[in-house]
Design a protein around this motif. Structure first.
Motif, PDB file in Angstrom:
ATOM      1  N   PRO A 148      -4.458 -61.383 -53.585  1.00  0.00           N
ATOM      2  CA  PRO A 148      -5.115 -60.627 -52.517  1.00  0.00           C
ATOM      3  C   PRO A 148      -4.392 -59.333 -52.147  1.00  0.00           C
ATOM      4  O   PRO A 148      -4.838 -58.607 -51.263  1.00  0.00           O
ATOM      5  CB  PRO A 148      -5.116 -61.604 -51.342  1.00  0.00           C
ATOM      6  N   LEU A 149      -3.291 -59.019 -52.827  1.00  0.00           N
ATOM      7  CA  LEU A 149      -2.509 -57.841 -52.474  1.00  0.00           C
ATOM      8  C   LEU A 149      -3.317 -56.548 -52.496  1.00  0.00           C
ATOM      9  O   LEU A 149      -3.222 -55.780 -51.535  1.00  0.00           O
ATOM     10  CB  LEU A 149      -1.272 -57.717 -53.364  1.00  0.00           C
ATOM     11  N   PRO A 150      -4.116 -56.236 -53.513  1.00  0.00           N
ATOM     12  CA  PRO A 150      -4.857 -54.967 -53.479  1.00  0.00           C
ATOM     13  C   PRO A 150      -5.747 -54.825 -52.246  1.00  0.00           C
ATOM     14  O   PRO A 150      -5.771 -53.771 -51.607  1.00  0.00           O
ATOM     15  CB  PRO A 150      -5.685 -54.985 -54.765  1.00  0.00           C
ATOM     16  N   ARG A 151      -6.450 -55.877 -51.889  1.00  0.00           N
ATOM     17  CA  ARG A 151      -7.327 -55.834 -50.708  1.00  0.00           C
ATOM     18  C   ARG A 151      -6.500 -55.681 -49.434  1.00  0.00           C
ATOM     19  O   ARG A 151      -6.874 -54.934 -48.536  1.00  0.00           O
ATOM     20  CB  ARG A 151      -8.162 -57.113 -50.685  1.00  0.00           C
ATOM     21  N   LEU A 152      -5.364 -56.360 -49.351  1.00  0.00           N
ATOM     22  CA  LEU A 152      -4.491 -56.236 -48.186  1.00  0.00           C
ATOM     23  C   LEU A 152      -3.949 -54.810 -48.071  1.00  0.00           C
ATOM     24  O   LEU A 152      -3.883 -54.239 -46.981  1.00  0.00           O
ATOM     25  CB  LEU A 152      -3.350 -57.243 -48.261  1.00  0.00           C
ATOM     26  N   GLU A 190       0.860 -58.826 -35.904  1.00  0.00           N
ATOM     27  CA  GLU A 190       0.853 -60.262 -36.182  1.00  0.00           C
ATOM     28  C   GLU A 190      -0.469 -60.927 -35.817  1.00  0.00           C
ATOM     29  O   GLU A 190      -0.842 -61.931 -36.395  1.00  0.00           O
ATOM     30  CB  GLU A 190       2.000 -60.974 -35.454  1.00  0.00           C
ATOM     31  N   GLU A 191      -1.207 -60.356 -34.862  1.00  0.00           N
ATOM     32  CA  GLU A 191      -2.476 -60.930 -34.427  1.00  0.00           C
ATOM     33  C   GLU A 191      -3.681 -60.288 -35.105  1.00  0.00           C
ATOM     34  O   GLU A 191      -4.812 -60.679 -34.862  1.00  0.00           O
ATOM     35  CB  GLU A 191      -2.636 -60.792 -32.907  1.00  0.00           C
ATOM     36  N   ALA A 192      -3.466 -59.300 -35.941  1.00  0.00           N
ATOM     37  CA  ALA A 192      -4.568 -58.567 -36.567  1.00  0.00           C
ATOM     38  C   ALA A 192      -5.391 -59.481 -37.469  1.00  0.00           C
ATOM     39  O   ALA A 192      -4.884 -60.446 -38.033  1.00  0.00           O
ATOM     40  CB  ALA A 192      -4.029 -57.387 -37.379  1.00  0.00           C
ATOM     41  N   GLU A 193      -6.668 -59.165 -37.602  1.00  0.00           N
ATOM     42  CA  GLU A 193      -7.574 -59.892 -38.484  1.00  0.00           C
ATOM     43  C   GLU A 193      -7.651 -59.155 -39.813  1.00  0.00           C
ATOM     44  O   GLU A 193      -7.792 -57.939 -39.858  1.00  0.00           O
ATOM     45  CB  GLU A 193      -8.973 -59.968 -37.863  1.00  0.00           C
ATOM     46  N   TRP A 194      -7.578 -59.904 -40.907  1.00  0.00           N
ATOM     47  CA  TRP A 194      -7.625 -59.345 -42.251  1.00  0.00           C
ATOM     48  C   TRP A 194      -8.762 -60.011 -43.010  1.00  0.00           C
ATOM     49  O   TRP A 194      -8.977 -61.212 -42.878  1.00  0.00           O
ATOM     50  CB  TRP A 194      -6.294 -59.575 -42.973  1.00  0.00           C
ATOM     51  N   SER A 195      -9.456 -59.243 -43.813  1.00  0.00           N
ATOM     52  CA  SER A 195     -10.561 -59.755 -44.606  1.00  0.00           C
ATOM     53  C   SER A 195     -10.125 -59.860 -46.062  1.00  0.00           C
ATOM     54  O   SER A 195     -10.102 -58.869 -46.786  1.00  0.00           O
ATOM     55  CB  SER A 195     -11.764 -58.813 -44.471  1.00  0.00           C
TER      56      SER A 195
END
Length: 123
Positions: free
Chosen positions: A26-30, A85-90
């Protein structure tokens, strides 16, 4: 290690998330999402990813360095760090279990942010 040479085409990565990135690192999307959070101009200076596992979970450990530049780089770093730390990631089939800023350094009109993240496969 994961090469990020292809990250220069973020729209293509986002558009193909369902087919190309399924079950993969998932690194590229992150990275795309971190760059969006950092604002322009920002680049990925360094990124690496390696497998990680515990007794119950498997995923990947990521180490990333971002370079923010421009007269507002210091303010953008503060905004980037606030609530990270609380951020939402897709991330298709993954979730961010942990993300932290490990360090960095400042120069005139430039900020480097070093961070690490742990992503877990979401079955």
């Amino acid at each position: 290690m994961t090469s990020i040479d292809h990250i220069r085409q973020p729209r293509n990565l986002i558009g193909n998330e369902g087919s190309r990135l399924r079950g993969k690192d998932p690194l590229p999307r992150l990275l795309v999402q971190l760059l969006e959070r950092a604002g322009e101009p920002a680049i990925v200076e360094r990124a690496a990813s390696r497998p990680w596992a515990s007794a119950l979970f498997q995923g990947r450990r990521h180490v990333i360095a971002l370079r923010l530049s421009g007269p507002d780089a210091q303010e953008r770093r503060a905004v980037f760090a606030a609530g990270l730390e609380e951020a939402e990631w897709s991330l298709p089939r993954h979730f961010v279990a942990d993300i932290t800023i490990d360090g960095g350094h400042s120069a005139p009109q430039e900020e480097v942010i070093e961070l690490s993240a742990l992503t877990i496969e979401d079955w």
